[in-house]
Motif scaffolding. Structure first.
Motif, PDB file in Angstrom:
ATOM      1  N   GLU A   1      -2.165   0.802   8.798  1.00 26.47           N
ATOM      2  CA  GLU A   1      -1.084   0.867   9.783  1.00 26.47           C
ATOM      3  C   GLU A   1      -1.255  -0.192  10.863  1.00 26.47           C
ATOM      4  OE1 GLU A   1      -3.199   3.223   9.004  1.00 26.47           O
ATOM      5  OE2 GLU A   1      -2.113   4.836   8.005  1.00 26.47           O
TER       6      GLU A   1
ATOM      7  N   GLY B   1       7.724   4.325   0.944  1.00 28.06           N
ATOM      8  CA  GLY B   1       8.727   4.171   1.993  1.00 28.06           C
ATOM      9  C   GLY B   1       9.873   5.126   1.756  1.00 28.06           C
TER      10      GLY B   1
ATOM     11  N   ARG C   1       9.798  -5.617   8.394  1.00 26.94           N
ATOM     12  CA  ARG C   1       9.519  -4.576   7.393  1.00 26.94           C
ATOM     13  C   ARG C   1       8.087  -4.053   7.516  1.00 26.94           C
ATOM     14  NH1 ARG C   1       9.327  -6.450   2.099  1.00 26.94           N
ATOM     15  NH2 ARG C   1       8.882  -8.446   3.057  1.00 26.94           N
ATOM     16  N   TYR C   2       7.179  -4.915   7.916  1.00 30.35           N
ATOM     17  CA  TYR C   2       5.782  -4.483   7.997  1.00 30.35           C
ATOM     18  C   TYR C   2       5.575  -3.500   9.150  1.00 30.35           C
ATOM     19  CZ  TYR C   2       5.378  -8.495   4.888  1.00 30.35           C
ATOM     20  OH  TYR C   2       5.552  -9.377   3.856  1.00 30.35           O
TER      21      TYR C   2
ATOM     22  N   PHE D   1       6.216   4.155   9.032  1.00 29.10           N
ATOM     23  CA  PHE D   1       6.436   5.104   7.935  1.00 29.10           C
ATOM     24  C   PHE D   1       5.140   5.833   7.592  1.00 29.10           C
ATOM     25  CE2 PHE D   1       5.817   5.914   3.425  1.00 29.10           C
ATOM     26  CZ  PHE D   1       6.830   6.812   3.160  1.00 29.10           C
TER      27      PHE D   1
ATOM     28  N   ASP E   1       5.155  -2.084  -0.041  1.00 29.52           N
ATOM     29  CA  ASP E   1       6.477  -1.722   0.468  1.00 29.52           C
ATOM     30  C   ASP E   1       7.438  -1.360  -0.670  1.00 29.52           C
ATOM     31  OD1 ASP E   1       8.282  -1.482   2.692  1.00 29.52           O
ATOM     32  OD2 ASP E   1       9.220  -3.365   2.054  1.00 29.52           O
TER      33      ASP E   1
ATOM     34  N   ASP F   1       7.926  -1.502  10.262  1.00 27.73           N
ATOM     35  CA  ASP F   1       8.563  -0.260   9.805  1.00 27.73           C
ATOM     36  C   ASP F   1       7.672   0.494   8.820  1.00 27.73           C
ATOM     37  OD1 ASP F   1      10.762  -0.760  11.384  1.00 27.73           O
ATOM     38  OD2 ASP F   1      11.880  -1.777   9.795  1.00 27.73           O
ATOM     39  N   LEU F   2       7.000  -0.265   7.969  1.00 26.55           N
ATOM     40  CA  LEU F   2       6.124   0.381   6.988  1.00 26.55           C
ATOM     41  C   LEU F   2       4.930   1.041   7.693  1.00 26.55           C
ATOM     42  CD1 LEU F   2       5.722   0.880   3.948  1.00 26.55           C
ATOM     43  CD2 LEU F   2       4.457  -1.277   3.829  1.00 26.55           C
TER      44      LEU F   2
END
Ligand code: FUB
Ligand code: ZN
Length: 677
Positions: A211, A197, A225-226, A232, A193, A228-229
Motif C-alpha cells: 500500500e 480491485g 490508479r496506483y 482499495f 491492478d 486508488d489501488l
C-alpha cells in the motif's frame, strides 16, 4: 502553495556514462507538509556522518554478499530459466534483496562507488530478466508454479515482495533517471491492478507493505490508479474476501474453534490461516481500517499499514482514516510503546502489540523492522499534522529502537531488541533477513526524515550535522547547514543560505525531552520537574525559544545568505519512571540524556550481578564523552549498589550500543533505592 517537489533528477554520481534524466512526475500531497527527500540531505560529520560511511563501506557489501551467498539472486536466474539449481529460501526472499538494493541505491546517492554501481546494475539485470510477459515478478512463484501465484495472500507475501520491488524501483529512478526498473515496477503493478480491485478480486495481502509502495509509485509516475489501488487494499481489510464486496460483518471474523483430532497437513494449514485472520487481529484484517482504533497484531504489518493510511490522508480526502489514525497513535504512544520507541511484545506469539501497559522488558519483541515501520509512520504523521510530537516519537525510535538493531561495525544485527537480556549477540546475517536488509536501506534514508516544507516554512525535525538543499515554493533554493554533535551535545548551529534574500519561516522543533517530556503521553515521565532554559539566537541576538502549540519555534524573517541560528538544548541526565500501570517497570528507573535511552551492561561491571544492580534515587550522574568507546559515545557515571548493598560506580551506555562487546547481561530499567553520595 507548497514547497516544490524536492526530488532533483539525478544521474549516477560520478557516473562513467551519464544517463539522461527523465522528468519524474511527483504529485505533491494536498494536505500537510512536503518531505525533503534524503537525496537532498548530505550527512557529514557529527553522529551520522561516520554511520553512513560505515553503511556504505561495510553494511552494503556485507548485505549483498550474504544475499548472493544465500541464493536470493540465483532465485531470479532460476525464474528467468538461466540456472537449474534449486530454489532457495522462502516466499518473502525477494523482498530482502529489494531492500538491500534500495539501500545500495540510496548509498550511491552520497558515495561514488563505481564497483557498487556495477554490481547493483548486474543484479538488477538478473532480477528484471525474470519478469513475466504479464508483468509478474516474484521468483518463488515463477519457479513454483505461476498458476498458484495468487492462490493465497495470507501467508505468502506476494504483495510484500511486490511492494519492496516498487520502493526500490522508485529509488533507482530517482538516482539514475533511467526508467527501466520503474517501468518494470509499473508493469508488475498494472498486472496486480488487473487482478485486484473493484469488480475484480476483493482481497488483501497478508503482510501490508504494497500500500505505501503504491503511493510511492503513484508519486513517481503520476498514475492515479496506483493511489486508488493502495486505498482499495486498505479499504478491503476486515471485509470478507472473494469476488464481490459484502458489507462488513463482524461474524465473518470470529475465530474458528481449534480443530480436534488428527489433521491432514492441508487441514492444518487451512485452519491456521482461518485463525490467523482474526487471532489478535494479527494482520489487521479483523475489521475495516476506519474502525481500527486499537493497535493490535503484528507490529511490522501495522506500522506499514498505518504509514499507508497516513499517506492516504495526505493525498486524498479521508477524514475517517484520519480519525482512526488519531486513535491508533494515542493507543500506541500511551499504552504500547517501550521507552526505546520499540513496539511489539511476545505476548501473543505474533511479533505484535500486546495488551495496554503490558510491556515486559526481557520478552519485549521490538523487532528492528517494527521500529523502522514505526519511524516511517511517525515521519508521515509529522508531515500530515505538522506537529513536533510525532517527530519526538520518530527521533526516540530512531536513536534507540532502530539503531540497536545494527552493530557499530555495521555487519551484525539484532532481530529482536529486548530492554533486558542475560546476554545477546548480534548475528552476522539471518536467514529470514527482513531486519538486516531493512536496516541496510534505512540508514542512508535518515537525512530524509530531518526536514519538511510548508507553504512558506522550512521545518527542522531532526538535528544532525550536514547540509540540506531545499527547494521551496516558487523554486527558491535554500541551503541549510547544521553543525552539531547532537545527540551528545544539544548545541546546534544552523547556517541559512537562501539563493536570494527571502522571507519565510524557519520552524525549529523543540524536542519534548527538552521540555520535560520523554514521550508525548503519560506513559513515561522524568523524575525531575525542572526544565532547563533553552537558548536561541539569530545572528547572535537572543530570541524566545518557546515553541508554539505545534511544538516548533517559528522564526519568521527575511533570511539572508549566511544568517546563523544557534539553538542550545541543555541535556541533563534524566531519571525516567514509567506509568504506574506498567507492572514490568514498577519500582524501577531508567536513564535518558537528550533523546538517548541508556542501559547498563555487564562489560562495564565485571564481577557484578547485573540483575542485582540498583540505581540511586538521588540524581548524581555525570555525562562524559568517550570518543574511543563504542564508536564514540557519551556515558553516564554515578553511584549504585551491587548485590543490593555494595557501593559501586555504575557506567551507563546508550542502549543502542549494547551487545557490541563481550557477551553480558544488559538492562534499561533498574531497581531504584536511596544510595548515599
Ligand atoms: O514476514 C516478513 C517479515 O518477517 C516480517 O515483517 C517480520 O516481522 C518477519 O515476520
Ligand atoms: Zn524484521
Amino acid at each position: 502553495m507548497i514547497c516544490k517537489r524536492t526530488l532533483k533528477p539525478l544521474v549516477w554520481i560520478g557516473a562513467l556514462s551519464v544517463v539522461s534524466a527523465v522528468a519524474q512526475v511527483a504529485p505533491l500531497p494536498p494536505h500537510g507538509l512536503v518531505e525533503v527527500n534524503h537525496s537532498q540531505v548530505e550527512l557529514r560529520g557529527g553522529f551520522w556522518g561516520p554511520r553512513v560511511k560505515t553503511h556504505a563501506e561495510v553494511t552494503i557489501p556485507h548485505a549483498l554478499n550474504c544475499l548472493e551467498a544465500d541464493g536470493h539472486v540465483t532465485n531470479f536466474d532460476k525464474a528467468a530459466g538461466k540456472f537449474d539449481g534449486p530454489l532457495k529460501g522462502h516466499h518473502a526472499f525477494d523482498s530482502d534483496l529489494h531492500k538491500a538494493l534500495e539501500g545500495s541505491l540510496d548509498s550511491l546517492q552520497h558515495f561514488n562507488d563505481a564497483a557498487l554501481r556495477q554490481r547493483v546494475d548486474g543484479i538488477l539485470d538478473r532480477v528484471l530478466a525474470a519478469q513475466q510477459p504479464d508483468g509478474f515478478l516474484i521468483s518463488y512463484f515463477i519457479v513454483q508454479g505461476l498458476d498458484k501465484r495468487w492462490d493465497d495472500l495470507r501467508l505468502e507475501h506476494q504483495m510484500y515482495n511486490a511492494g519492496h520491488f516498487f520502493e526500490m524501483a522508485v529509488e533507482h529512478n530517482r538516482l539514475t533517471g533511467d526508467p527501466k526498473v520503474l517501468n518494470a515496477a509499473k508493469r508488475f503493478a498494472d498486472h496486480i491492478d488487473s487482478v485486484f480491485g473493484p469488480g475484480k478480486r476483493y482481497d488483501v495481502d497478508g503482510h501490508q507493505e504494497v500500500e505505501l509502495a503504491l503511493v510511492k509509485l503513484y508519486r513517481a509516475t503520476g498514475d492515479r490508479r496506483y493511489l486508488d489501488l493502495a486505498k482499495f487494499f486498505l479499504d478491503e481489510r476486515g471485509y470478507a474476501h472473494g469476488t464481490e464486496r459484502k458489507p462488513f460483518d463482524p461474524k465473518t471474523v470470529v475465530e474458528p474453534p481449534k480443530p480436534q483430532g488428527p489433521q491432514t497437513a492441508e487441514q492444518r494449514r487451512a485452519n491456521f490461516q482461518a485463525r490467523l485472520r482474526v487471532r489478535n487481529g494479527r494482520m489487521q484484517d479483523h475489521k475495516p481500517v476506519v474502525q481500527q482504533y486499537e493497535a493490535v497484531g503484528h507490529a511490522v504489518r501495522a506500522g506499514y499499514m498505518y504509514s499507508a493510511m497516513t499517506d492516504i490522508v495526505r493525498f486524498m480526502d479521508a477524514p475517517d482514516y484520519d480519525r482512526a489514525l488519531d486513535h491508533l497513535w494515542s493507543d500506541v504512544v500511551s499504552h504500547k510503546m517501550y521507552l526505546t520507541g520499540g513496539v511489539g511484545t511476545g505476548q501473543y506469539d505474533d511479533e505484535g502489540f500486546g495488551d495496554p501497559y503490558l510491556l515486559p522488558n526481557d520478552s519485549a519483541y521490538c523487532e528492528s523492522c517494527a521500529a523502522i515501520a514505526h519511524i516511517l509512520w511517525q515521519h508521515r504523521m509529522t508531515l500530515l499534522k505538522g506537529q513536533a510530537k510525532y517527530a519526538d516519537v520518530m527521533e526516540l525510535t530512531l536513536y534507540n529502537g532502530m539503531l540497536a538493531g545494527i552493530a557499530i561495525a555495521g555487519d551484525r544485527f539484532f532481530y529482536q531488541n529486548p530492554l533486558a537480556s542475560g546476554g545477546g549477540r548480534r548475528s552476522s546475517w539471518i536467514g529470514l533477513a527482513c531486519c538486516p536488509s531493512n536496516l541496510a536501506r534505512s540508514i542512508p534514508q535518515v537525512g530524509g526524515w530531518a526536514y519538511a516544507c510548508g507553504q512558506q516554512q522550512i521545518y527542522v525535525n531532526l538535528y544532525l550535522a550536514g547540509e540540506a538543499n531545499i527547494k521551496m515554493d516558487k523554486g527558491l533554493g535554500v541551503k541549510l547547514t547544521q553543525q552539531t554533535e547532537y545527540p551528545w551535545d544539544g548545541r546546534v548551529r544552523l547556517t541559512v543560505t537562501p539563493e536570494q534574500a527571502s522571507e519565510f519561516t524557519l520552524c525549529l522543533r523543540i524536542p519534548g525531552w527538552a521540555l520535560g517530556r520523554p514521550v508525548p503521553s503519560d506513559l513515561y515521565r522524568f523524575a525531575s520537574k525542572e526544565v532547563p532554559t533553552i537558548g536561541l539566537t539569530v545572528n547572535g541576538s537572543k530570541t524566545s525559544a518557546s515553541p508554539q502549540d505545534d511544538g516548533y519555534v517559528h522564526l519568521q524573517r527575511k533570511w539572508q545568505a549566511g544568517d546563523v541560528v544557534e539553538l542550545d538544548l541543555p541535556m541533563p541526565v534524566q531519571q525516567v519512571y514509567a506509568h504506574e500501570k506498567v507492572q514490568a517497570d514498577k519500582g524501577k528507573v531508567a536513564l535518558m540524556r537528550g533523546p538517548i535511552v541508556y542501559c547498563v551492561e555487564g562489560a562495564d561491571h565485571p564481577g557484578v550481578d547485573m540483575a542485582q544492580l540498583v540505581l540511586p534515587r538521588k540524581p548524581g550522574f555525570r555525562a562524559e564523552h568517550r570518543a574511543e568507546l563504542l564508536g564514540g559515545v557519551t556515558v553516564l557515571q554515578g553511584k549504585a549498589l551491587a548485590d543490593g548493598q555494595r557501593p559501586v560506580t555504575v557506567t551507563a551506555i546508550p542502549y543502542y550500543a549494547w551487545g557490541n562487546r563481550e557477551k553480558g547481561a544488559m538492562k534499561v530499567w533498574s531497581d531504584e533505592a536511596s544510595v548515599s553520595e
